[in-house]
Design an enzyme around this catalytic site. Structure first.
Site, PDB file in Angstrom:
ATOM      1  N   ASN A   1      13.721 -69.096 -10.483  1.00  0.00           N
ATOM      2  CA  ASN A   1      13.771 -67.664 -10.773  1.00  0.00           C
ATOM      3  C   ASN A   1      15.174 -67.148 -11.063  1.00  0.00           C
ATOM      4  OD1 ASN A   1      13.697 -68.428  -7.868  1.00  0.00           O
ATOM      5  ND2 ASN A   1      14.306 -66.310  -7.544  1.00  0.00           N
TER       6      ASN A   1
ATOM      7  N   CYS B   1      14.260 -60.587  -4.219  1.00  0.00           N
ATOM      8  CA  CYS B   1      14.219 -60.370  -2.770  1.00  0.00           C
ATOM      9  C   CYS B   1      15.587 -59.993  -2.224  1.00  0.00           C
ATOM     10  CB  CYS B   1      13.717 -61.633  -2.059  1.00  0.00           C
ATOM     11  SG  CYS B   1      12.084 -62.136  -2.606  1.00  0.00           S
TER      12      CYS B   1
END
Length: 379
Positions: free
Chosen positions: A150, A323
């Site tokens: 990611n 996150c």
């Protein structure tokens, strides 16, 4: 979104495509019945969900019975890993660059008495397959390996990883969250035992995702969410009909337009990357040929990413995963690739998407160059 904003954080999430929204809307107000009921409207919802599931399954070349709907990739990861908590085998293999959802679930399993081995990567973010072979033991039950990272977009050789694991009778969990919608995934070819994905990464709605479980793996794991026996008993709870319809539509559109999208976005990404790498000292993080076409991660030594993101104001980029997009901690992915704390904290991920324009790339280049220069002068 305000037209003055430039969004280059598509790996964090994507906007819902209007075509997807159009297909979803009737299931909020007209076709709202609970698909678990026995009356005609519920049965109609069941048929609609089955059709959407068949469409998703066909995209992966699997059977619809092997798909479990979840709230997203994180839930799917937790089900796949924690579902082994009653296994006789107590060893799990992961990779240091996995998403935090995998790493934290592995930490939980360690608390239950499991042992977890973490494979290192090289400076390009690539895995040594010989190291994988050497670390698998007789009591290894699972190997966790993401398809595309990611933060860097680096693509791992999942097919080869699966072959090695299966030679030792070990299951494979593949986090394909970033890959689905950006590449064609044939599960007959990859042969993993678990694969997770999330609709909001490919222009579908948030709050819905999927977990593929192979027939072989179903015999060895246990469900985490019990309830009314929905989804063959694998996940209790009322199905998110609108979300499932939206995910099927989003995946269909993404694959139908994949070639065009890949060509257009690659061109924009390369134009952005080429000029940014002309900035003195700047360098790219991640293996160049084997990575997602929409992602570039660049280090700007002398310009801390947290300060650069704030200064860019109307341009949305990130310094890591969604996150921990703005944090004082260095990315665990970049650290694993050998970057110092300072260089990891000076790296920016640019992830482009369906609605990125050439004008936005030009404005981004102007602003990044200007702000990197100002930060370096301040330093």
């Amino acid at each position: 979104m305000d037209s003055n904003f430039i969004y280059l954080d598509y790996n964090a999430t994507t906007p819902v495509d209007e075509r997807v929204l159009d297909e979803m809307l009737p299931f909020f107000s007209t076709y709202y019945a609970n698909p678990a009921g026995l009356h005609l409207l519920s049965l109609t919802m069941q048929d609609t969900i089955e059709e959407a599931t068949e469409e998703i399954a066909s995209a992966f070349r699997i059977r619809s019975k092997n798909i479990i709907y979840t709230s997203g990739a994180t839930e799917g990861i937790n089900l796949a890993i924690k579902g082994f908590q009653f296994s006789v085998k107590k060893h799990i293999v992961s990779i240091v660059t996995e998403h935090k959802a995998v790493l934290e679930a592995c930490v939980f399993m360690e608390r239950l008495g499991f042992e977890v081995s973490y494979l290192e990567v090289d400076e390009k973010g690539m895995l040594d397959l010989n190291a994988l072979t050497g670390i698998i033991r007789q009591d290894t039950v699972l190997v966790c390996a993401m398809l595309a990272n990611n933060e860097t977009g680096v693509i791992l050789p999942i097919k080869e990883i699966s072959e090695i694991a299966h030679q030792h009778n070990v299951f494979v969990l593949c986090d394909a969250t970033q890959a689905v919608g950006k590449m064609r995934i044939d599960l007959c070819d990859l042969a993993v035992d678990f694969l997770v994905f999330s609709a909001h990464k490919f222009y579908g709605p948030k709050g819905v995702g999927g977990l593929y479980i192979s027939d072989r793996a179903k015999q060895d794991i246990f469900p985490l969410m019990h309830g009314g026996g929905q989804q063959q008993g694998w996940r209790g709870g009322t199905l998110n009909t609108a979300g499932i319809i939206g995910m099927a539509a989003a995946l269909r559109i993404a694959l139908d337009e994949l070639q065009w999208d890949q060509q257009r976005v690659t061109h924009l990404r390369d134009a952005l990357e080429t000029e940014l790498l002309d900035i003195t000292g700047a360098y790219r993080n991640g293996h160049s040929p084997q990575r997602l076409y929409n992602t570039t991660n660049i280090c700007f030594p002398g310009a801390l990413s947290e300060q650069l993101i704030i200064r860019l104001k109307t341009i949305s980029v990130s310094s890591g995963s969604a996150c921990s997009a703005v944090t004082s901690r260095p990315s665990h992915v970049l650290k694993a690739m050998g970057l110092s704390d300072l260089h990891a904290l000076s790296s920016i991920r640019f992830s482009l998407g369906r609605f990125t324009t050439e004008a936005e790339i030009a404005q981004t280049l102007e602003q990044v160059k200007q702000q990197v220069r100002k930060l370096r002068n301040l330093a």
